[in-house]
Design an enzyme around this catalytic site. Structure first.
Site, PDB file in Angstrom:
ATOM      1  N   ILE A  44      50.185  34.132  34.389  1.00 21.18           N
ATOM      2  CA  ILE A  44      50.935  34.508  35.593  1.00 21.18           C
ATOM      3  C   ILE A  44      52.439  34.587  35.342  1.00 21.18           C
ATOM      4  O   ILE A  44      53.166  35.163  36.143  1.00 21.18           O
ATOM      5  CB  ILE A  44      50.632  33.580  36.797  1.00 21.18           C
ATOM      6  N   HIS A 112      43.771  25.822  26.950  1.00 22.11           N
ATOM      7  CA  HIS A 112      43.972  27.270  27.054  1.00 22.11           C
ATOM      8  C   HIS A 112      44.784  27.761  25.864  1.00 22.11           C
ATOM      9  O   HIS A 112      45.790  27.183  25.500  1.00 22.11           O
ATOM     10  CB  HIS A 112      44.604  27.673  28.383  1.00 22.11           C
ATOM     11  N   HIS A 114      47.105  30.509  24.286  1.00 23.74           N
ATOM     12  CA  HIS A 114      48.019  31.596  24.615  1.00 23.74           C
ATOM     13  C   HIS A 114      47.855  32.693  23.571  1.00 23.74           C
ATOM     14  O   HIS A 114      47.839  32.418  22.375  1.00 23.74           O
ATOM     15  CB  HIS A 114      49.470  31.110  24.617  1.00 23.74           C
TER      16      HIS A 114
END
Length: 177
Positions: A44, A112, A114
């Site tokens: 985001i 997560h 990247h």
């Protein structure tokens, strides 16, 4: 382990947005690619023209929760991210940066990866967050020697966690984990 606080892994944490996304409980995020184990979507706050996150469906707190048994998972996450880049038209895989933030530099307590491309176009005001070789960002290699590199990263993280937990202090030259 029945207590989730002592178990850094579980299938779904209702309070975790990165658990909600792969379980179709987030109406805002658009999933780019998914399979039975992994989900990829756009960050985001993109730091590069292509900035994606690859998350496992299973709730794993962070890269500090990883051990040698997770090498295959991280390899699959990197391969998945690379596939997404190729599907999005990225052909120069030498100008790519993949990696994990580690606590306390994470904003969501769910593992997560990247995936950023082109790495040469990471915005100057966000570069500090994705600088290889810093305590903030642990890179994941796409090289053939990935397993040995990841083993080194996992061992480094594990030994640093044990060292900092047992000593409670660190010297000026010691890496923060």
């Amino acid at each position: 382990m029945a207590n989730n606080e002592s178990n850094p892994r579980k299938d779904l944490d209702e309070s975790c947005v990165f658990c909600l996304i792969p379980h179709n409980r987030d109406e805002v995020t658009t999933v780019i690619k998914q399979d039975e184990e992994l989900v990829c979507f756009s960050d985001i706050y993109p730091a590069a023209p292509h900035h994606y996150l690859v998350v496992p469906r299973e709730h794993i707190l962070s890269c500090r929760s990883l051990n040698r048994r997770n090498i295959d998972l991280v390899e699959r996450m990197a391969k998945f991210g690379k596939e997404v880049l190729c599907e999005q038209g990225i052909t120069d895989l030498k100008d790519v940066r993949l990696g994990f933030h580690q606590p306390p530099f994470i904003s969501v307590d769910h593992l997560h990866l990247h995936v950023l491309a082109p790495a040469s176009q990471i915005s100057s005001y966000m570069e500090y967050k994705f600088t290889p070789g810093t305590d903030r960002f642990i890179i994941v290699s796409l090289a053939d020697t990935f397993s040995s590199s990841l083993s080194y990263i996992i061992i480094m993280l594990a030994s640093a966690s044990v060292s900092s937990a047992s000593s409670g202090t660190r010297s000026r030259g010691q890496q923060t984990q």
